[in-house]
Structure formats: structure tokens, C-alpha cells
Scaffold this motif. Structure first.
Motif, PDB file in Angstrom:
ATOM      1  N   GLY A 118     -11.767   5.229   1.767  1.00  0.00           N
ATOM      2  CA  GLY A 118     -11.651   3.822   2.164  1.00  0.00           C
ATOM      3  C   GLY A 118     -10.915   2.987   1.121  1.00  0.00           C
ATOM      4  N   ILE A 119     -10.529   3.639   0.026  1.00  0.00           N
ATOM      5  CA  ILE A 119      -9.834   2.911  -1.047  1.00  0.00           C
ATOM      6  C   ILE A 119      -8.325   3.118  -0.914  1.00  0.00           C
ATOM      7  CG2 ILE A 119      -9.522   2.767  -3.565  1.00  0.00           C
ATOM      8  CD1 ILE A 119     -12.526   3.717  -3.734  1.00  0.00           C
ATOM      9  N   ASP A 120      -7.592   1.993  -0.883  1.00  0.00           N
ATOM     10  CA  ASP A 120      -6.132   2.065  -0.782  1.00  0.00           C
ATOM     11  C   ASP A 120      -5.513   2.108  -2.180  1.00  0.00           C
ATOM     12  OD1 ASP A 120      -6.361   1.866   1.970  1.00  0.00           O
ATOM     13  OD2 ASP A 120      -6.156  -0.328   1.965  1.00  0.00           O
ATOM     14  N   ILE A 121      -4.312   2.691  -2.254  1.00  0.00           N
ATOM     15  CA  ILE A 121      -3.572   2.726  -3.513  1.00  0.00           C
ATOM     16  C   ILE A 121      -2.411   1.739  -3.376  1.00  0.00           C
ATOM     17  CG2 ILE A 121      -2.401   4.187  -5.216  1.00  0.00           C
ATOM     18  CD1 ILE A 121      -5.344   5.040  -4.548  1.00  0.00           C
ATOM     19  N   HIS A 122      -2.344   0.821  -4.336  1.00  0.00           N
ATOM     20  CA  HIS A 122      -1.368  -0.271  -4.277  1.00  0.00           C
ATOM     21  C   HIS A 122      -0.268  -0.129  -5.321  1.00  0.00           C
ATOM     22  CE1 HIS A 122      -3.652  -3.001  -1.631  1.00  0.00           C
ATOM     23  NE2 HIS A 122      -4.703  -2.377  -2.135  1.00  0.00           N
ATOM     24  N   ALA A 123       0.900  -0.694  -5.006  1.00  0.00           N
ATOM     25  CA  ALA A 123       1.973  -0.797  -5.989  1.00  0.00           C
ATOM     26  C   ALA A 123       1.593  -1.856  -7.011  1.00  0.00           C
ATOM     27  CB  ALA A 123       3.278  -1.191  -5.300  1.00  0.00           C
ATOM     28  N   SER A 124       1.844  -1.568  -8.294  1.00  0.00           N
ATOM     29  CA  SER A 124       1.485  -2.519  -9.345  1.00  0.00           C
ATOM     30  C   SER A 124       2.547  -3.580  -9.581  1.00  0.00           C
ATOM     31  CB  SER A 124       1.247  -1.777 -10.665  1.00  0.00           C
ATOM     32  OG  SER A 124       0.249  -0.802 -10.516  1.00  0.00           O
ATOM     33  N   ARG A 125       3.753  -3.366  -9.014  1.00  0.00           N
ATOM     34  CA  ARG A 125       4.833  -4.307  -9.304  1.00  0.00           C
ATOM     35  C   ARG A 125       5.876  -4.260  -8.191  1.00  0.00           C
ATOM     36  NH1 ARG A 125       9.051  -2.364 -13.739  1.00  0.00           N
ATOM     37  NH2 ARG A 125      10.271  -3.727 -12.394  1.00  0.00           N
ATOM     38  N   ASP A 126       6.813  -5.198  -8.244  1.00  0.00           N
ATOM     39  CA  ASP A 126       7.982  -5.168  -7.369  1.00  0.00           C
ATOM     40  C   ASP A 126       8.977  -4.147  -7.919  1.00  0.00           C
ATOM     41  OD1 ASP A 126       6.759  -7.432  -6.365  1.00  0.00           O
ATOM     42  OD2 ASP A 126       8.421  -8.805  -6.808  1.00  0.00           O
ATOM     43  N   VAL A 127       9.701  -3.490  -7.035  1.00  0.00           N
ATOM     44  CA  VAL A 127      10.875  -2.737  -7.476  1.00  0.00           C
ATOM     45  C   VAL A 127      12.003  -3.105  -6.519  1.00  0.00           C
ATOM     46  CG1 VAL A 127      11.929  -0.490  -7.927  1.00  0.00           C
ATOM     47  CG2 VAL A 127       9.499  -0.806  -8.351  1.00  0.00           C
ATOM     48  N   LYS A 128      13.028  -3.703  -7.096  1.00  0.00           N
ATOM     49  CA  LYS A 128      14.169  -4.110  -6.286  1.00  0.00           C
ATOM     50  C   LYS A 128      15.073  -2.923  -6.018  1.00  0.00           C
ATOM     51  CE  LYS A 128      15.458  -7.488  -8.930  1.00  0.00           C
ATOM     52  NZ  LYS A 128      16.007  -8.606  -9.642  1.00  0.00           N
ATOM     53  N   GLU A 129      15.836  -3.059  -4.952  1.00  0.00           N
ATOM     54  CA  GLU A 129      16.835  -2.042  -4.665  1.00  0.00           C
ATOM     55  C   GLU A 129      18.020  -2.320  -5.588  1.00  0.00           C
ATOM     56  OE1 GLU A 129      17.570  -2.049  -0.514  1.00  0.00           O
ATOM     57  OE2 GLU A 129      18.699  -0.179  -0.600  1.00  0.00           O
ATOM     58  N   GLU A 130      18.385  -1.344  -6.373  1.00  0.00           N
ATOM     59  CA  GLU A 130      19.476  -1.560  -7.319  1.00  0.00           C
ATOM     60  C   GLU A 130      20.817  -1.354  -6.639  1.00  0.00           C
ATOM     61  OE1 GLU A 130      19.389  -2.722 -10.551  1.00  0.00           O
ATOM     62  OE2 GLU A 130      17.314  -3.078  -9.955  1.00  0.00           O
ATOM     63  N   ALA A 131      21.747  -2.269  -6.898  1.00  0.00           N
ATOM     64  CA  ALA A 131      23.103  -2.084  -6.392  1.00  0.00           C
ATOM     65  C   ALA A 131      23.692  -0.884  -7.110  1.00  0.00           C
ATOM     66  CB  ALA A 131      23.929  -3.332  -6.689  1.00  0.00           C
ATOM     67  N   ILE A 132      24.351  -0.012  -6.345  1.00  0.00           N
ATOM     68  CA  ILE A 132      24.910   1.191  -6.977  1.00  0.00           C
ATOM     69  C   ILE A 132      26.141   0.801  -7.786  1.00  0.00           C
ATOM     70  CG2 ILE A 132      25.944   3.458  -6.536  1.00  0.00           C
ATOM     71  CD1 ILE A 132      24.163   3.287  -3.854  1.00  0.00           C
ATOM     72  N   THR A 133      26.087   1.116  -9.068  1.00  0.00           N
ATOM     73  CA  THR A 133      27.220   0.815  -9.941  1.00  0.00           C
ATOM     74  C   THR A 133      27.825   2.118 -10.431  1.00  0.00           C
ATOM     75  OG1 THR A 133      25.649   0.598 -11.755  1.00  0.00           O
ATOM     76  CG2 THR A 133      26.411  -1.431 -10.754  1.00  0.00           C
ATOM     77  N   SER A 134      29.100   2.061 -10.695  1.00  0.00           N
ATOM     78  CA  SER A 134      29.772   3.289 -11.127  1.00  0.00           C
ATOM     79  C   SER A 134      29.503   3.569 -12.592  1.00  0.00           C
ATOM     80  CB  SER A 134      31.273   3.170 -10.895  1.00  0.00           C
ATOM     81  OG  SER A 134      31.770   2.027 -11.545  1.00  0.00           O
TER      82      SER A 134
ATOM     83  N   ILE B 271       0.847  -1.196   0.000  1.00  0.00           N
ATOM     84  CA  ILE B 271       0.000   0.000   0.000  1.00  0.00           C
ATOM     85  C   ILE B 271       0.883   1.247   0.000  1.00  0.00           C
ATOM     86  CG2 ILE B 271      -1.714   1.313   1.331  1.00  0.00           C
ATOM     87  CD1 ILE B 271      -2.819  -1.438   2.263  1.00  0.00           C
ATOM     88  N   VAL B 272       0.717   2.102  -0.966  1.00  0.00           N
ATOM     89  CA  VAL B 272       1.531   3.323  -1.016  1.00  0.00           C
ATOM     90  C   VAL B 272       0.752   4.527  -0.483  1.00  0.00           C
ATOM     91  CG1 VAL B 272       2.929   2.470  -2.955  1.00  0.00           C
ATOM     92  CG2 VAL B 272       0.980   3.946  -3.427  1.00  0.00           C
ATOM     93  N   LEU B 273      -0.576   4.427  -0.479  1.00  0.00           N
ATOM     94  CA  LEU B 273      -1.416   5.485   0.104  1.00  0.00           C
ATOM     95  C   LEU B 273      -2.668   4.815   0.657  1.00  0.00           C
ATOM     96  CD1 LEU B 273      -1.858   8.570   0.526  1.00  0.00           C
ATOM     97  CD2 LEU B 273      -2.973   8.619  -1.703  1.00  0.00           C
ATOM     98  N   ARG B 274      -2.815   4.902   1.989  1.00  0.00           N
ATOM     99  CA  ARG B 274      -3.942   4.238   2.640  1.00  0.00           C
ATOM    100  C   ARG B 274      -5.157   5.158   2.685  1.00  0.00           C
ATOM    101  NH1 ARG B 274      -3.552  -0.421   5.497  1.00  0.00           N
ATOM    102  NH2 ARG B 274      -1.294  -0.288   5.636  1.00  0.00           N
ATOM    103  N   ASN B 275      -6.324   4.587   2.470  1.00  0.00           N
ATOM    104  CA  ASN B 275      -7.584   5.321   2.591  1.00  0.00           C
ATOM    105  C   ASN B 275      -7.522   6.667   1.852  1.00  0.00           C
ATOM    106  OD1 ASN B 275     -10.121   6.124   3.425  1.00  0.00           O
ATOM    107  ND2 ASN B 275      -9.469   6.682   5.500  1.00  0.00           N
ATOM    108  N   ALA B 276      -7.270   6.596   0.555  1.00  0.00           N
ATOM    109  CA  ALA B 276      -7.065   7.803  -0.242  1.00  0.00           C
ATOM    110  C   ALA B 276      -8.265   8.742  -0.167  1.00  0.00           C
ATOM    111  CB  ALA B 276      -6.799   7.423  -1.699  1.00  0.00           C
ATOM    112  N   LEU B 277      -8.013   9.992   0.196  1.00  0.00           N
ATOM    113  CA  LEU B 277      -9.033  11.043   0.325  1.00  0.00           C
ATOM    114  C   LEU B 277     -10.213  10.627   1.199  1.00  0.00           C
ATOM    115  CD1 LEU B 277      -9.267  12.169  -3.447  1.00  0.00           C
ATOM    116  CD2 LEU B 277      -7.623  12.944  -1.737  1.00  0.00           C
ATOM    117  N   GLY B 278      -9.949   9.691   2.111  1.00  0.00           N
ATOM    118  CA  GLY B 278     -11.001   9.241   3.014  1.00  0.00           C
ATOM    119  C   GLY B 278     -12.076   8.382   2.369  1.00  0.00           C
TER     120      GLY B 278
END
Lengths: 425, 126
Positions: B110-126, B101-108
Motif C-alpha cells: 500500500g506504500i507508493d514510491i515517489h520521485a524526490s525531485r523534478d527531472v527536465k527533459e534535456e535538449a540534445i546537444t552535440s 509515483i514511480v512504483l505504486r503499491n510497492a510489494l503490495g
């Protein structure tokens, strides 16, 4: 990740067709299955299709594109499908040697017993529809704009005209409106909508975006950047009607004028291409004319629903796995499936009647002309009607499906060919 | 009271059926064409129109700067712009899992906003 030099099945492309094919190949006994993908992550175009409407048939849910992809990406990893990402396939030989170029692995050469081609399709560009006018900045395909707005975080412009009423065009009209842009007009050269009706309602009508049918672009105006487009009405043969011109000020033009299956690799191997679909000629197992080379999804023909792409991929993957375990089936009889009245094309192009032993075979087609009244979709053997199914209407924008029923096996076996036709009821 | 015939195009599934609705004032007398879900849609559409909304929010540390998100249920149509403004203020950090859930109970609502996908933490590369 290390790559082996031999695989049972290699799938080219990790969109919905490729993911389904790889998962299905693995589940049906193929040991080593690899997907080669040119993007840096798996998922294909679904990743930029952030709107809802995916998975209604398979998941009985209304999912956004990335979620639909995520389910299959997760399943591919859990079933042990291997991935070679950020890698471009350069060549495939009929002996199934694949050469590819990868930033991480360099020049890659792999061999495989079976291949599933799942490269999807590419958008038709300005050059392909011969749009006149200057070469100003601000002209994009709808999919490129979609990638910018939804994945990379750039806005391609402020005031838009969209040429083409395909689904991507209409969905982008809504998306750009969401992001604060203004969509001045959607123009469609045909006398009817080319995308789904529901997208017209929820993407254009909901936001008062005007759609004009039977109009196209006569000229693009602007030196460095697009300043306006000149639209014109066309007759049924797409000839411009003088005196109907209109100058529409805008800074960006999006083209949503059709998709072309991406078959450079297929052609190079010698896969026969249907000139109407632009995709490989396939049998009901999605095998091409080259034994052991299968093809599924939008690379075969452009589908309306991703769910059907997945199903095609599942069939192709299963067929590839079986081909690997059983060796080639060169003595199979292929019965041609022909497009009859008002059918532009039908896929698969041939069927193996023996496959009916396992269940119905689904044939999908597009009609030539819209028929806004009840129709029969007919399957005939010569003059003889084998099976028919009623539909409330038939529209070119909406694919029509008819199953060849398992119980028709005897009649199909004695047929010389099958004809699919769509006639008024 | 005079009855009005209104045509409503159903957006529930890709078929896009045109439903013919007979209205007397605000009361729905009769709905023709379409399936059961279509009839439910018509009632909803004429009383409280809602749409599924998909957009994006900013994400830090991933491969791309944006995370696609969607409403867990159809959202009141009249408040979509307000929702989009609220989403512009949201920023999340990796890792993200699909359906977080990225935003709970949007504008009151009762509807939550969900992430549509996974996003991994990227290893920092030079």
C-alpha cells in the motif's frame, strides 16, 4: 538567459543557504537578485543527499534532500531570482565587483550592492589528516562516493572500510549496503560518535555494520588498488597503541572525517575568519566585517540540520536586502559573544543589541566535551547570569541553541560582552 | 512473568533520545524518557519495525542517469532488500515532477514510491 551587469544582491552558491538568502532578499525588497552556481543545476549538495531526514523543522515532514531543495528551487524561480549556472566565481573585490568564468557566458563581470557568501563546505581529504600508506586507487571522500552512487550512477568499490562516524559516512554505509556492497567496518578516532545517534541506529545497527571507537588507520595496503587497511587503537591523545593493529581486507576506503567551510573567496575579499569554525566572523544579521558582505550556512559553520541552514540564509538575505535599501549601518554597536566553559565556539560572534527590538536572537554553539547528564546553557554578562536553559545532555555532535530573549534588551545594551557557557545542572 | 528493561534509541527526530522500555513478555508495561512521538515509535519498533527508504531508479533523457526516489511512508524493515530489488527494475522517462509515483503499491504494502525531485527533459546537444 541574459545577465545584467548590476544587481542589488548576488548570492554565491545555490545550496540551501544560498537559495534561502536569494528568496529572502527578493521578498524583502531587493529588485535584482542573482545566484551564481558552479554546478550545472541549482540545489547544491542536497541533490546527492537522497536519504530522508530533511525538513523536519521547516516543513514538519521527513523529506529526502532533493525534495527539500526542489521546494526552494521552485520558490526561487517563482519569486524571480535569476541564476547563472555552470559558472565559477574567480574573484570578488571589497567594492563588490565579481568576476566569474562560465562555459556559456565566457568571462563575466558583474557589480552588486550586497553579497551573500553561501559556498558551503568541502570535505577534509586524506592529505589533511595525513593518512600514511600507498597511493593506491580506491580512496574517496564519502561525499564523492555519494555523488557517484546517487547522481552519476557509479559504484566506487565492493568492500568498504569507512573512516569517521560523521553523518555522511554512516549514511553512505547504508547506501552502499543498499546497492549490494559490503561495509566491513566504520572506524572512529574519537571515544564517541561524531554524527547523530539516529544515523547510528538506522544506518549501522539496522544492517549489522560494526562501529569501532577510538581506532584509526595506521596504514593503507595495496599497490594499484587498495587491498587492505591496517587499523590501530588510539589513546585519548590519538597516539596509536602498539599491539592493537588489525589488518582489514577491503578494496575501497571512504573518508568521512569532517567538513571545512569553503572560504577561499571570503579570504580573498578580506573577510575575517574564525580559526575555530573556519568560517567568517559574523554578527546576528550574518554580516561579515566587510559592510554589505553577508554569509550564511555551512560556509559559516557546519550545521547539523539543513533547516537551520535555511533559517540562517533567510536572515542573511533579509539583512542584505535591508542593507541595500538603507545604505550602510556603520555606526552599529557590536557586542561580542564569547565562548565560555565547555563551549568550543558560538555563532553569531557579535550581536547588535538593537536587533532585539525585532525579536529573540538565536545563538548556536558546539560543546567541547560530551556531558551525558542534564546541563544548563547559560548566557552571562560578566559574572551576572542573564538567562539559562536546561538541556538533558550536551554532545559535540549535536549543536546547542539558546535564544537571547528580546526582554533582555536593556541588560544586553548595558553589557560589555556576553558569555555563553554550558555547565552541569 | 519477569519484566525486561530494554533500551530503544528513537530515530523519529535528530535528538536521538534513549527510551527505556519495560516489557513483560511481548507486552509493553512502561516507556520512560522521550516525547509522545517517541512513545509511538517504541510501540511501532517493537511490534512492526519500519523505516523510510530512499534509493534511486533509472531515468532516461535527463541530465543524470538516476532519479532519486523515496517511500511515501515508513516501509517494513524486513522487506527493504526486496523493495530495492523491485526498484532496480524500474525505469522512467523525462519529464519527471517531484512526488510523481514511480512504483505504486510497492510489494503490495500500500506504500507508493515517489520521485524526490523534478527531472527536465534535456535538449540534445552535440
Amino acid at each position: 538567459m541574459s545577465i545584467k551587469d548590476r544587481y542589488d544582491v548576488i548570492v554565491i552558491g545555490s545550496g540551501p543557504g544560498g537559495l534561502a538568502a536569494a528568496i529572502s532578499a527578493k521578498k524583502n525588497g531587493a529588485k535584482d537578485v542573482l545566484i551564481i552556481e558552479r554546478d550545472v543545476e541549482p540545489g547544491g549538495i542536497l541533490l546527492q543527499c537522497i536519504h530522508n531526514g530533511f525538513g523536519v523543522e521547516i516543513f514538519k515532514k521527513d523529506l529526502p534532500g532533493p525534495s527539500y531543495a526542489q521546494h526552494f528551487i521552485n520558490e526561487a524561480f517563482s519569486t524571480g531570482v535569476e541564476f547563472l549556472l555552470d559558472t565559477m566565481v574567480l574573484q570578488i573585490t571589497p567594492e563588490k565587483r565579481i568576476t566569474a568564468s562560465s562555459k556559456r557566458h565566457g568571462f563575466v563581470e558583474v557589480r552588486t550592492k550586497a553579497i551573500v557568501l553561501a559556498m558551503g563546505c568541502r570535505e577534509r581529504t586524506r592529505a589533511q589528516i595525513r593518512l600514511p600508506g600507498t597511493r593506491a586507487a580506491g580512496i574517496f571522500t564519502a561525499g564523492t562516493a555519494q555523488r557517484w552512487v546517487n547522481v552519476e550512477g557509479y559504484m566506487p568499490g565492493k568492500n568498504f572500510v569507512i573512516l569517521g562516524s560523521g553523518d555522511i559516512g554512516m549514511i553512505m554505509a547504508r547506501r552502499l549496503t543498499f546497492e549490494g556492497a559490503h561495509v566491513e567496518r566504520v572506524l572512529e578516532v574519537m571515544p564517541y560518535l561524531s554524527g547523530l545517534t539516529r544515523n547510528y541506529v538506522q544506518c549501522l545497527l539496522d544492517f549489522d555494520i560494526q562501529l569501532q571507537l577510538q581506532r584509526t588507520i595506521k596504514n593503507i595496503i595495496g599497490k594499484k588498488r587498495v587491498e587492505a587497511i591496517e587499523s590501530v587503537a588510539v589513546d585519548k591523545k590519538w597516539n596509536p597503541i602498539p599491539g592493537t593493529e588489525e589488518i582489514i581486507p577491503c578494496d575501497t576506503l571512504l573518508l568521512s572525517v569532517g567538513l571545512i567551510p569553503e572560504n577561499e573567496l571570503s579570504r580573498q575579499i578580506g573577510v575575517m575568519i574564525d580559526p575555530i569554525t573556519g568560517g567568517p566572523i559574523v554578527d546576528d544579521s550574518f554580516q561579515t566585517n566587510i559592510p554589505g558582505i553577508f554569509s550564511a550556512g555551512n560556509v559559516v559553520h557546519v550545521y547539523d540540520l539543513v533547516d537551520w541552514v535555511t533559517e540562517a540564509g533567510l536572515t542573511a538575505g533579509k539583512s542584505a536586502a535591508r542593507w541595500v535599501s538603507s545604505g550602510s549601518q556603520t555606526n552599529a554597536i557590536n557586542l561580542p559573544v564569547r565562548a565560555g566553559e565547555n563551549v568550543r565556539y558560538a555563532v553569531p560572534h557579535t550581536i547588535q543589541p538593537d536587533h532585539l527590538a525585532e525579536g529573540d536572537i538565536r545563538v548556536q554553539m558546539r560543546v567541547r566535551q560530551p556531558i551525558e547528564k542534564p546541563v544548563w546553557v547559560e548566557v552571562r554578562s560578566g559574572e551576572k547570569l542573564l538567562h539559562r536553559k536546561g538541556e538533558p545532555y550536551a554532545r559535540p555532535g549535536e549543536m546547542v541553541t539558546i535564544p537571547i530573549k528580546q526582554k533582555l534588551m536593556d541588560e544586553v545594551k548595558s553589557a560589555k560582552d556576553l558569555t555563553i557557557a554550558i555547565v552541569e545542572r | 512473568m519477569a519484566t525486561i528493561l530494554e533500551k530503544v534509541i528513537c530515530v523519529t527526530c535528530p535528538k536521538g533520545c534513549t527510551l527505556e522500555v519495560t516489557l513483560e513478555g511481548d507486552t509493553i508495561i512502561k516507556v520512560e524518557n522521550g516525547c509522545k512521538r517517541g512513545h509511538e515509535y517504541v510501540h511501532q519498533e517493537l511490534t512492526d519495525p519500519r523505516r523510510m527508504v530512499a534509493s534511486s531508479v533509472q531515468v532516461k533523457g535527463g541530465l543524470h542517469p538516476l532519479l532519486p526516489v523515496y517511500t511515501s511512508a515508513p516501509f517494513p524493515k524486513a522487506r527493504i532488500q526486496e523493495l530495492l530489488s523491485a526498484l532496480r527494475q524500474v525505469e522512467v522517462n523525462t519529464p519527471v515532477k517531484m512526488d510523481d509515483i514511480v512504483l505504486r503499491n510497492a510489494l503490495g504494502t500500500g506504500i507508493d514510491i515517489h520521485a524526490s525531485r523534478d527531472v527536465k527533459e534535456e535538449a540534445i546537444t552535440s
